[in-house]
Design a protein around this motif. Sequence first.
Motif, PDB file in Angstrom:
ATOM      1  N   GLY A 325     -11.537  -3.642  42.442  1.00 44.73           N
ATOM      2  CA  GLY A 325     -11.084  -5.028  42.549  1.00 44.73           C
ATOM      3  C   GLY A 325      -9.703  -5.221  41.950  1.00 44.73           C
ATOM      4  O   GLY A 325      -9.185  -6.340  41.947  1.00 44.73           O
ATOM      5  N   LEU A 326      -9.143  -4.133  41.430  1.00 43.93           N
ATOM      6  CA  LEU A 326      -7.799  -4.138  40.818  1.00 43.93           C
ATOM      7  C   LEU A 326      -7.708  -5.192  39.711  1.00 43.93           C
ATOM      8  O   LEU A 326      -6.688  -5.864  39.542  1.00 43.93           O
ATOM      9  N   GLN A 327      -8.776  -5.284  38.927  1.00 44.25           N
ATOM     10  CA  GLN A 327      -8.848  -6.280  37.855  1.00 44.25           C
ATOM     11  C   GLN A 327      -8.438  -5.642  36.530  1.00 44.25           C
ATOM     12  O   GLN A 327      -9.261  -5.186  35.742  1.00 44.25           O
ATOM     13  N   ILE A 361     -16.469   9.345  34.756  1.00 45.57           N
ATOM     14  CA  ILE A 361     -16.088   8.283  35.698  1.00 45.57           C
ATOM     15  C   ILE A 361     -14.655   8.490  36.168  1.00 45.57           C
ATOM     16  O   ILE A 361     -14.347   8.401  37.363  1.00 45.57           O
ATOM     17  N   LEU A 362     -13.762   8.764  35.227  1.00 43.97           N
ATOM     18  CA  LEU A 362     -12.355   8.993  35.582  1.00 43.97           C
ATOM     19  C   LEU A 362     -12.210  10.162  36.544  1.00 43.97           C
ATOM     20  O   LEU A 362     -11.507  10.079  37.555  1.00 43.97           O
ATOM     21  N   THR A 363     -12.873  11.279  36.229  1.00 40.95           N
ATOM     22  CA  THR A 363     -12.731  12.480  37.057  1.00 40.95           C
ATOM     23  C   THR A 363     -13.430  12.349  38.404  1.00 40.95           C
ATOM     24  O   THR A 363     -13.125  13.086  39.331  1.00 40.95           O
ATOM     25  N   ALA A 364     -14.386  11.408  38.511  1.00 39.09           N
ATOM     26  CA  ALA A 364     -15.063  11.196  39.795  1.00 39.09           C
ATOM     27  C   ALA A 364     -14.239  10.312  40.723  1.00 39.09           C
ATOM     28  O   ALA A 364     -14.284  10.468  41.946  1.00 39.09           O
ATOM     29  N   ILE A 365     -13.488   9.367  40.147  1.00 40.78           N
ATOM     30  CA  ILE A 365     -12.732   8.419  40.978  1.00 40.78           C
ATOM     31  C   ILE A 365     -11.408   9.001  41.456  1.00 40.78           C
ATOM     32  O   ILE A 365     -10.991   8.755  42.598  1.00 40.78           O
ATOM     33  N   TRP A 366     -10.734   9.783  40.603  1.00 42.17           N
ATOM     34  CA  TRP A 366      -9.407  10.293  40.990  1.00 42.17           C
ATOM     35  C   TRP A 366      -9.399  11.034  42.330  1.00 42.17           C
ATOM     36  O   TRP A 366      -8.500  10.818  43.146  1.00 42.17           O
ATOM     37  N   PRO A 367     -10.361  11.915  42.616  1.00 42.98           N
ATOM     38  CA  PRO A 367     -10.332  12.599  43.924  1.00 42.98           C
ATOM     39  C   PRO A 367     -10.441  11.631  45.099  1.00 42.98           C
ATOM     40  O   PRO A 367      -9.971  11.930  46.200  1.00 42.98           O
ATOM     41  N   PHE A 404      -7.407   4.690  31.903  1.00 43.15           N
ATOM     42  CA  PHE A 404      -7.872   3.767  32.943  1.00 43.15           C
ATOM     43  C   PHE A 404      -6.724   2.918  33.487  1.00 43.15           C
ATOM     44  O   PHE A 404      -6.700   2.593  34.681  1.00 43.15           O
ATOM     45  N   ALA A 405      -5.772   2.574  32.619  1.00 45.66           N
ATOM     46  CA  ALA A 405      -4.615   1.802  33.083  1.00 45.66           C
ATOM     47  C   ALA A 405      -3.784   2.615  34.072  1.00 45.66           C
ATOM     48  O   ALA A 405      -3.316   2.088  35.093  1.00 45.66           O
ATOM     49  N   GLU A 406      -3.606   3.900  33.790  1.00 44.68           N
ATOM     50  CA  GLU A 406      -2.842   4.773  34.695  1.00 44.68           C
ATOM     51  C   GLU A 406      -3.552   4.932  36.034  1.00 44.68           C
ATOM     52  O   GLU A 406      -2.915   4.948  37.092  1.00 44.68           O
ATOM     53  N   LEU A 407      -4.872   5.054  35.991  1.00 48.66           N
ATOM     54  CA  LEU A 407      -5.640   5.151  37.232  1.00 48.66           C
ATOM     55  C   LEU A 407      -5.503   3.867  38.046  1.00 48.66           C
ATOM     56  O   LEU A 407      -5.286   3.908  39.265  1.00 48.66           O
ATOM     57  N   LEU A 408      -5.610   2.734  37.381  1.00 52.10           N
ATOM     58  CA  LEU A 408      -5.513   1.456  38.075  1.00 52.10           C
ATOM     59  C   LEU A 408      -4.118   1.240  38.663  1.00 52.10           C
ATOM     60  O   LEU A 408      -3.973   0.743  39.787  1.00 52.10           O
ATOM     61  N   GLU A 409      -3.085   1.632  37.925  1.00 53.58           N
ATOM     62  CA  GLU A 409      -1.713   1.511  38.434  1.00 53.58           C
ATOM     63  C   GLU A 409      -1.536   2.343  39.698  1.00 53.58           C
ATOM     64  O   GLU A 409      -0.878   1.917  40.660  1.00 53.58           O
ATOM     65  N   ILE A 414      -1.136   2.553  45.833  1.00 56.90           N
ATOM     66  CA  ILE A 414      -1.553   3.050  47.143  1.00 56.90           C
ATOM     67  C   ILE A 414      -2.275   1.982  47.969  1.00 56.90           C
ATOM     68  O   ILE A 414      -2.508   2.175  49.163  1.00 56.90           O
ATOM     69  N   TYR A 415      -2.625   0.859  47.312  1.00 54.64           N
ATOM     70  CA  TYR A 415      -3.431  -0.155  47.992  1.00 54.64           C
ATOM     71  C   TYR A 415      -2.746  -0.697  49.248  1.00 54.64           C
ATOM     72  O   TYR A 415      -3.359  -0.760  50.322  1.00 54.64           O
TER      73      TYR A 415
END
Length: 535
Positions: A325-327, A361-367, A404-409, A414-415
Motif C-alpha cells: 500500500g506504499l504506506q 519478510i525482507l528476503t521474501a519480498i525483495w525477489p 524497510f524504508a529502503e525496500l519501500l523506496e 518501480i510502482y
Amino acid sequence: MYRVMIVEDEFIVRYGIRSMIDWEKVGLEVTGEAANGKEALELIRRDPPDILITDIKMPVMDGIQLIEEVRSSGFTMKVIILSNLEEFQYAQKAIRYGVSEYMIKSDMMPRDFEKALMNVKASLDTAESDPEINAKASIVEPARKEKLLLGLIEGSRTEEGEAGSIPEEAELNGLHLPAYLLYTLIHTRDCGLFEKQQVIHETFEQIGSDRSFVVFADKQGEINVLLPVPQHEAVNSEGIKQLAERIISHLSQAYGLACTIGLSGRVSEWTELSKAYGEALAAAKQSMFAGIGKAISYSELAGAKEADGAPIKVSQSHIHTLLYGLQSKELHDYVYGLFDQLGRRQDPDLVQLISLELIMILTAIWPDVSHDQQQVVQLKKQYFDQLSKLETIEQSRDWFLQAFAELLEHMIRIYNSDRNSIIKATQYIQQHYQQEISLQSISHFVHLSKNYFANLFKKEVGESFLEYVTRVRIEKAKALLAGEMRAADVGQMVGIQDPKYFSKVFKKITGATPSEYRSLVKENKGNKESSETGQ
C-alpha cells in the motif's frame, strides 16, 4: 636436548619450518617429519617426541584428529598448532586436548616461532626438574582443567568422573571454591578465539594479579573466567563487579576492545557451575538493553524485565499490506512499535527471534519486486551478516527501520512503471476471459512476480485478481443470458466450466440464478415493449 616432530602436508612448508630455526642453538632437535596425521601417529607410537608441531588441515588424518589420538593414547608431549587465519573456529576443537602454542602461518616470523618454542621448552624444563610436577603433568595440563570446567558448565559431568570425584579432580587441577563465573563478551569479529583468550588472560594477570583465576573457552568460542575468592569476600559480589569494570576499562585502553562481562551468583559447589554459567550468560546478554562495555551482575536482572504480557508477534500480512500500500509512516510506526515492546520486555532471545522473522519478510519480498536477482542474492547475504552484528536494541530497531524504508523506496520507484503492466493485464483479461486465466499465467504474461502482481493489481484496480476476472465473466454472462443460449452453455462460454459453480457465483454477484436473471430480463423487456405500444 628435546626432540621435535613436524607434521605438515606441504613439503615446502616443512622445509621452511626446519630452515627458520637454529635448532641446536635453542636446544632442540628435529627427529621426525610426516605429511599427515596417520603417518605421524605411526612414528609417535614407535618413538614419541617431546614437542609435536602440526598443521590443522591435512589429508588422510588432520591435525585435530592427530592430537585427539595422541592424547587418548596417553602421550603428554607439548603441542604447537600451525594454522591459517580462517581456521580459528575449527582450531578451537583442539583446545580440550592440550595445545601449548598456536601460530598463524601467514604471520609467523622466525623470532615469534623461536619464542613459542622457548616457552614450550621452558615448561618441559620445569616438569623435568620437579618429579612431582612431571608425574602429574597429564592431569594438570591446561586442557584437562578446561575439559573439566567445560563439562561442569554444560552439566555433562556427573559426580564421579574418570579421575575420581569432582572435588578431588578440581583440587588436583588447582581449582577452588567459592568462586564467581565471569562471561566475557568481546564485541568484535576481528579477534580470534586464541587472541581473545590471550588478551583476557593477560588483562586479568595485570589487573587482578593478587587473585587466582582460570580462563577457558566455551563451545561457542566465548571466554569465561572462573574467579575464586576468599571466604570473607564471597558473600558480597560488589568487589568482583568493580574488578570486572577495571578489566573492561583496561581492554578498551590497552587493546581497543569493547567488552561486556556478565557475572554469575556465588558458586559454593561444583555442581552449581552449570547454573552459574547460565546466569553469567544471561547477564552478558542484557548488554542488548543496558549497552555494551559494562559489567552486569545476574542479581541486577531481578525485576528489570516487564512482566510477561501478551505475546509479541510479527504480523506478516499487516507488513505486506503496508508495503504494497506504499504506506511509509504506518510501516515505520509498526516496526518502531515492535521494538518498543521488545525493549520493555527485555528478553534478548525474543529480540533475536523477532529480528529473524523480520529478516525473512525482507528476503521474501525483495525477489518479488526486483528484476536483478543477483543483487537480491547479495542483499540477502548482507542482511544475515548484518543481523549478527546488531548488539543493542537501538541498533536493531534503527537498522530494521532503514531496511524497510529502503525496500519501500524501491517499491515506490518501480510502482509507476509497473502500473502499465496492470493496464496490460486488465486488457488481456477482457479479451481472453473465456479461457483459463490463472494468477501465475497472467503475472508471467506481464513479467512480474506472482505475489507482487497480486498486491499491485489489488491496489491499482481496487479488487483482487480473482474478483476482477470473476466480475468480467459474470458481466459477459449477463449479456449472453439476454439471448436464448442455455445457462450451462453460457457458463462454459465465459470460462466457468462447472454449471453448479457458475450458478452459485452468478447468484452471489447478481442476487439471482442465471435462470431467474433471464426471466427478469425478458420480463423487463416485455414491460418496456408494452409501455412503448401503449404510447
